[in-house]
Design an enzyme around this catalytic site. Structure first.
Site, PDB file in Angstrom:
ATOM      1  N   HIS A  59       0.736  -1.135  -0.024  1.00 13.43           N
ATOM      2  CA  HIS A  59       0.176  -0.080  -0.012  1.00 13.43           C
ATOM      3  C   HIS A  59       0.957   1.290  -0.016  1.00 13.43           C
ATOM      4  O   HIS A  59       1.718   1.300   0.785  1.00 13.43           O
ATOM      5  CB  HIS A  59      -0.931   0.086   1.228  1.00 13.43           C
ATOM      6  CG  HIS A  59      -1.911   1.034   1.314  1.00 13.43           C
ATOM      7  ND1 HIS A  59      -2.113   1.931   2.099  1.00 13.43           N
ATOM      8  CD2 HIS A  59      -2.845   1.750   0.135  1.00 13.43           C
ATOM      9  CE1 HIS A  59      -3.021   2.914   1.982  1.00 13.43           C
ATOM     10  NE2 HIS A  59      -3.470   2.434   0.722  1.00 13.43           N
ATOM     11  N   HIS A  60       0.680   2.120  -1.134  1.00 15.25           N
ATOM     12  CA  HIS A  60       1.338   3.383  -1.181  1.00 15.25           C
ATOM     13  C   HIS A  60       0.286   4.573  -1.012  1.00 15.25           C
ATOM     14  O   HIS A  60      -0.467   4.879  -1.919  1.00 15.25           O
ATOM     15  CB  HIS A  60       2.036   3.720  -2.303  1.00 15.25           C
ATOM     16  CG  HIS A  60       3.158   2.628  -2.377  1.00 15.25           C
ATOM     17  ND1 HIS A  60       3.907   2.276  -3.501  1.00 15.25           N
ATOM     18  CD2 HIS A  60       4.040   2.147  -1.555  1.00 15.25           C
ATOM     19  CE1 HIS A  60       5.004   1.599  -3.424  1.00 15.25           C
ATOM     20  NE2 HIS A  60       5.080   1.255  -2.082  1.00 15.25           N
ATOM     21  N   GLU A  61      -0.200   5.197   0.132  1.00 15.80           N
ATOM     22  CA  GLU A  61      -1.132   6.243   0.183  1.00 15.80           C
ATOM     23  C   GLU A  61      -0.137   7.451   0.286  1.00 15.80           C
ATOM     24  O   GLU A  61       0.847   7.766   0.683  1.00 15.80           O
ATOM     25  CB  GLU A  61      -1.759   6.382   1.552  1.00 15.80           C
ATOM     26  CG  GLU A  61      -2.821   7.564   1.868  1.00 15.80           C
ATOM     27  CD  GLU A  61      -3.668   7.770   0.650  1.00 15.80           C
ATOM     28  OE1 GLU A  61      -4.370   6.850   0.433  1.00 15.80           O
ATOM     29  OE2 GLU A  61      -3.405   8.948  -0.076  1.00 15.80           O
TER      30      GLU A  61
ATOM     31  N   HIS B 101      -6.128   3.940  -6.273  1.00  9.67           N
ATOM     32  CA  HIS B 101      -7.514   4.461  -5.722  1.00  9.67           C
ATOM     33  C   HIS B 101      -7.034   6.185  -5.982  1.00  9.67           C
ATOM     34  O   HIS B 101      -5.868   6.576  -6.049  1.00  9.67           O
ATOM     35  CB  HIS B 101      -7.692   4.498  -4.228  1.00  9.67           C
ATOM     36  CG  HIS B 101      -8.349   2.966  -4.008  1.00  9.67           C
ATOM     37  ND1 HIS B 101      -9.265   2.796  -3.090  1.00  9.67           N
ATOM     38  CD2 HIS B 101      -8.162   1.810  -4.724  1.00  9.67           C
ATOM     39  CE1 HIS B 101      -9.808   1.466  -3.248  1.00  9.67           C
ATOM     40  NE2 HIS B 101      -9.011   0.913  -4.126  1.00  9.67           N
ATOM     41  N   GLU B 102      -8.363   6.882  -5.971  1.00  9.57           N
ATOM     42  CA  GLU B 102      -8.345   8.204  -6.457  1.00  9.57           C
ATOM     43  C   GLU B 102      -7.223   8.433  -7.605  1.00  9.57           C
ATOM     44  O   GLU B 102      -6.576   9.188  -7.604  1.00  9.57           O
ATOM     45  CB  GLU B 102      -7.712   8.932  -5.393  1.00  9.57           C
ATOM     46  CG  GLU B 102      -8.574   9.072  -3.950  1.00  9.57           C
ATOM     47  CD  GLU B 102      -8.031   7.986  -3.193  1.00  9.57           C
ATOM     48  OE1 GLU B 102      -7.062   7.511  -3.000  1.00  9.57           O
ATOM     49  OE2 GLU B 102      -8.853   7.439  -2.331  1.00  9.57           O
TER      50      GLU B 102
ATOM     51  N   GLU C 294     -10.117   2.668  -8.347  1.00 10.72           N
ATOM     52  CA  GLU C 294     -11.476   3.142  -7.519  1.00 10.72           C
ATOM     53  C   GLU C 294     -12.217   3.986  -8.504  1.00 10.72           C
ATOM     54  O   GLU C 294     -12.802   3.282  -9.428  1.00 10.72           O
ATOM     55  CB  GLU C 294     -10.992   3.610  -6.164  1.00 10.72           C
ATOM     56  CG  GLU C 294     -12.213   3.774  -5.442  1.00 10.72           C
ATOM     57  CD  GLU C 294     -11.807   4.414  -4.057  1.00 10.72           C
ATOM     58  OE1 GLU C 294     -12.490   4.357  -2.902  1.00 10.72           O
ATOM     59  OE2 GLU C 294     -10.910   5.430  -4.080  1.00 10.72           O
TER      60      GLU C 294
ATOM     61  N   GLU D 178     -16.639   1.701   0.728  1.00 10.93           N
ATOM     62  CA  GLU D 178     -15.923   2.434   2.043  1.00 10.93           C
ATOM     63  C   GLU D 178     -17.069   3.585   2.374  1.00 10.93           C
ATOM     64  O   GLU D 178     -17.150   3.988   3.618  1.00 10.93           O
ATOM     65  CB  GLU D 178     -14.868   3.055   1.666  1.00 10.93           C
ATOM     66  CG  GLU D 178     -14.521   4.130   0.486  1.00 10.93           C
ATOM     67  CD  GLU D 178     -13.254   4.781   0.372  1.00 10.93           C
ATOM     68  OE1 GLU D 178     -12.367   4.022   0.581  1.00 10.93           O
ATOM     69  OE2 GLU D 178     -13.215   5.670  -0.343  1.00 10.93           O
TER      70      GLU D 178
END
Ligand code: NOJ
Length: 672
Positions: free
Chosen positions: A383-385, A453-454, A472, A478
């Site tokens: 995961h890379h936010e 995502h985003e 996403e 969510e």
């Protein structure tokens, strides 16, 4: 090395014609292979390019102008002449490494119109039209030329003019969020403003049209600005300084696409977006593995766990091992772990520059976790936010992917929660388009699949980069944890297949089994449990999540369907649907053996009768049916699921009773 392209027949008929001056007033037409759709191109008396489209004689797009405007030079939209034309016919097919179909046919007729200015700088532009049985695509090409070199596009002048005011399912651009996470509304065109694509239109004659784009490469996204009640003009998403696109000839625009469908289901099975993308640039696809995963994720959204450090830190070595055990016991391939790395403490959404993509929090031992996962035949999903700090992320990209690759991680979920990238650029402007591409390409180099995502909306790039598994770019599950409006209403998932899903796979994250959680916002999953199962068939994603906490699956017989359901399909059929009301979809597994069916409804209960004609002839199947049980209701009684089996074949009709907010999932197992 696997070759994913199996050309069956490629007939290229090329006619290069020098067009005389008076031919400039002529109309040039090109039809779909089945002759149903006819696209006509002409220059107006002012030398402005115009196209129009009919289908079965009915006007779909009225004469609509084409053109491009630049900063620092005159727009290219009139005083043009045709200098030559080309025509091609293509009839071929290609195999997908994964998808909703194993094989895709590419049958289209092409018209290429080369244009030149008759005044001023005699600049050149080419417009390429392709007409398929499922709709059209066209794009601009700007060849290398003396008076058009480095350009700043200030506006695209493409218009889409309808014969009358249609109803449209749409979401706004940027006003609610920057990444398409709005509920779709259905209104007449006059009640819209600037809308995102895919935008889906219903004509009074009963047709369905979807405007979108394909192969968005080094360009800005196209949105649609309403110019009057029957017309939109392309509106490119700008850079922070107002420029829409920086380019240097030779360059070309993405394809502008219009799907033309007689039934909603034909939107879903349209393949023109994929056909308008380039073949795979990745030769060795052996590391690209569609899979099912669980994650240390829903717990954060419910505030049971935290991303940042502290008593509730979710991504600990111990907790991750527990998730790995669950995945191993239940045949799930991966465990997503969010909040494992430095940078989450405090308000992580404000400024992503604190994120490290290589340094773990002290209570997360990446190597130990990955070794444990490998021993259990499970993979960690990385995961890379970034919180929108895209440049900061790029500075660590290589090291970050190297670290994951070294530890056997082959899929990474990325995230960009922030109104802007780098605090100033839109996710879907040219900056964002370049950034996301860089991430996909770097990931491919390290044999890593991406779940973005985003994102910027999908435009079929997964054909060229099959490691772009899913995105996403829509309002997912969510929202049922924290949305102030109470969560996704029951009709939401009956609209997505005909809108958001036309842009490609979605990491919607189905699979909620617990409906009794409480959150401060009071949001809820507004489905029955059986509908959660049906969503695995309806919402395509080659990385598919079982979204709930492991403890909520233990001892639940319905979980068997989540374990059994495939994530990729050799064939897809929409049996019946009414957008916003219900959807019935059947899909065949990748091995071309068993069939699956998902039926979902909005807040209304309904009975659907499904002729099983999609099943293969001469075969008998044991159907495992997960239907809404007695008195099931999405608001008051979501849990009852009736699990039954029946022997069925293609001569039979299955009658399904869907509860309010309910659904049915069926697995048809071939009886051998
Ligand atoms: C938003 C994503 O959609 C969600 O899945 C994720 O958990 C958070 N960002 C944190 O990265």
């Amino acid at each position: 090395m696997k070759n994913i392209f199996t050309p069956i027949r490629l007939v290229i008929l090329s006619i290069l014609a020098l067009v005389s001056c008076n031919q400039n007033q002529q109309e040039l037409s090109v039809s779909s292979p089945n002759n149903k759709h006819v696209l006509t191109f002409k220059l107006t008396a002012q030398g402005a390019p115009e196209y129009q489209l009919t289908s079965g004689g009915e006007s779909i797009i009225e004469p609509s102008v084409l053109g491009m405007a630049f900063q620092d030079s005159e727009p290219l939209q009139q005083n043009l002449k045709i200098i030559n034309t080309e025509r091609n016919t293509v009839d071929t097919s290609w195999d997908q490494p994964w998808g909703e179909f194993k094989m895709i046919q590419d049958r289209h007729n092409e018209l290429i119109v080369h244009l030149q200015e008759t005044t001023g700088k005699n600049r050149l532009v080419t417009i390429v039209f392709r007409v398929f049985n499922d709709g059209i695509g066209f794009r601009y090409q700007f060849p290398e030329q003396p008076h058009l070199k480095e350009v700043k596009i200030s506006d695209e002048k493409t218009t889409f003019t309808f014969p009358e005011e249609h109803n449209v399912w749409w979401i706004p651009v940027h006003s609610e969020n920057s990444y398409y996470e709005s509920l779709y509304r259905k209104t007449p065109i006059s009640k819209t403003d600037t809308i995102n694509t895919p935008a889906t239109f219903e004509t009074k004659s009963g047709k369905y049209l979807a405007i979108h784009e394909a192969n968005l490469t080094d360009f800005a996204s196209m949105t649609l600005r309403k110019t009057n009640n029957k017309q939109y003009e392309a509106e490119l998403v700008p850079w922070a300084n107002g420029v829409k696109v920086y380019a240097k000839t030779p360059f070309e625009s993405p394809w502008r696409t219009v799907i033309v469908a007689d039934k909603p289901g034909e939107l879903v099975t349209s393949t023109l977006m994929l056909n308008l993308n380039e073949p795979s640039k990745i030769e060795d696809l052996s590391w690209i593995l569609p899979s099912k995963y669980i994650g240390i994720w829903w717990g954060m959204h419910l505030e049971k766990y935290s991303w940042g450090q502290g008593d509730k830190h979710g991504a600990t070595t111990e907790n991750t091992k527990r998730y790995i055990d669950f995945a191993a016991e239940n045949g799930l391939d991966g465990v997503l772990v969010e909040g494992w790395n430095e940078g989450w403490d405090g308000d992580w959404t404000a400024d992503g520059t604190a994120f490290s993509f290589t340094k773990s929090y002290p209570d997360f031992d990446m190597e130990a976790v990955c070794n444990y996962a490998a021993q259990n035949n499970v993979r960690l999903i990385g995961h890379h936010e970034t919180a929108g700090a895209a440049a900061h992320y790029e500075s660590q990209l290589e090291d970050a992917f190297k670290l994951y690759h070294k530890n056997g991680v082959n899929a990474v979920k990325t995230g960009y929660v922030n109104k802007y990238l780098n605090k100033k650029e839109w996710h879907d402007g040219q900056y964002g388009v370049r950034h996301y591409r860089k991430v996909i390409e770097s990931a491919a180099k390290h044999h890593i699949m991406i779940d973005n995502h985003e994102p910027v909306k999908g435009t079929g790039l997964q054909r060229t980069y099959p490691n772009l598994m899913t995105q996403e770019g829509g309002r997912g599950q969510e929202y049922n944890a924290w949305s102030a409006d109470g969560g996704n209403p029951p009709e939401h998932t009956t609209i997505l297949p005909f809108t958001r899903m036309l842009s490609g796979p979605m990491d919607f994250t189905p699979g909620n089994f617990d409906f009794d959680y409480k959150t401060p916002q009071g949001a809820k999953v507004q489905t029955t449990l059986a509908k959660q199962l049906a969503l695995y068939v309806v919402m395509f994603s080659p990385l598919q999540m079982a979204s709930d906490l492991p403890e909520n699956y233990i001892g639940k017989p319905e979980f068997q369907f989540v374990k059994d359901v495939p994530v990729v399909w050799s064939d897809t059929k929409v049996i019946d649907a009414k957008i916003g009301e219900y959807v019935v979809m059947a899909r065949k597994d990748w091995d071309e053996k068993n069939w699956y069916l998902g039926a979902i409804t909005n807040a209304e209960a309904r009975t659907v009768n499904i002729p099983l004609t999609f099943l293969d002839a001469n075969n008998v199947y044991i159907a495992e049916i997960y239907a809404d049980g007695d008195e099931a209701h999405y608001q008051s009684n979501p849990y009852p699921v009736s699990i039954t089996t029946q022997e069925l074949d293609k001569t039979k009709t299955l009658s399904l009773s869907l509860a309010p907010g309910g659904g049915t999932a069926v697995r048809f197992v071939l009886k051998e």
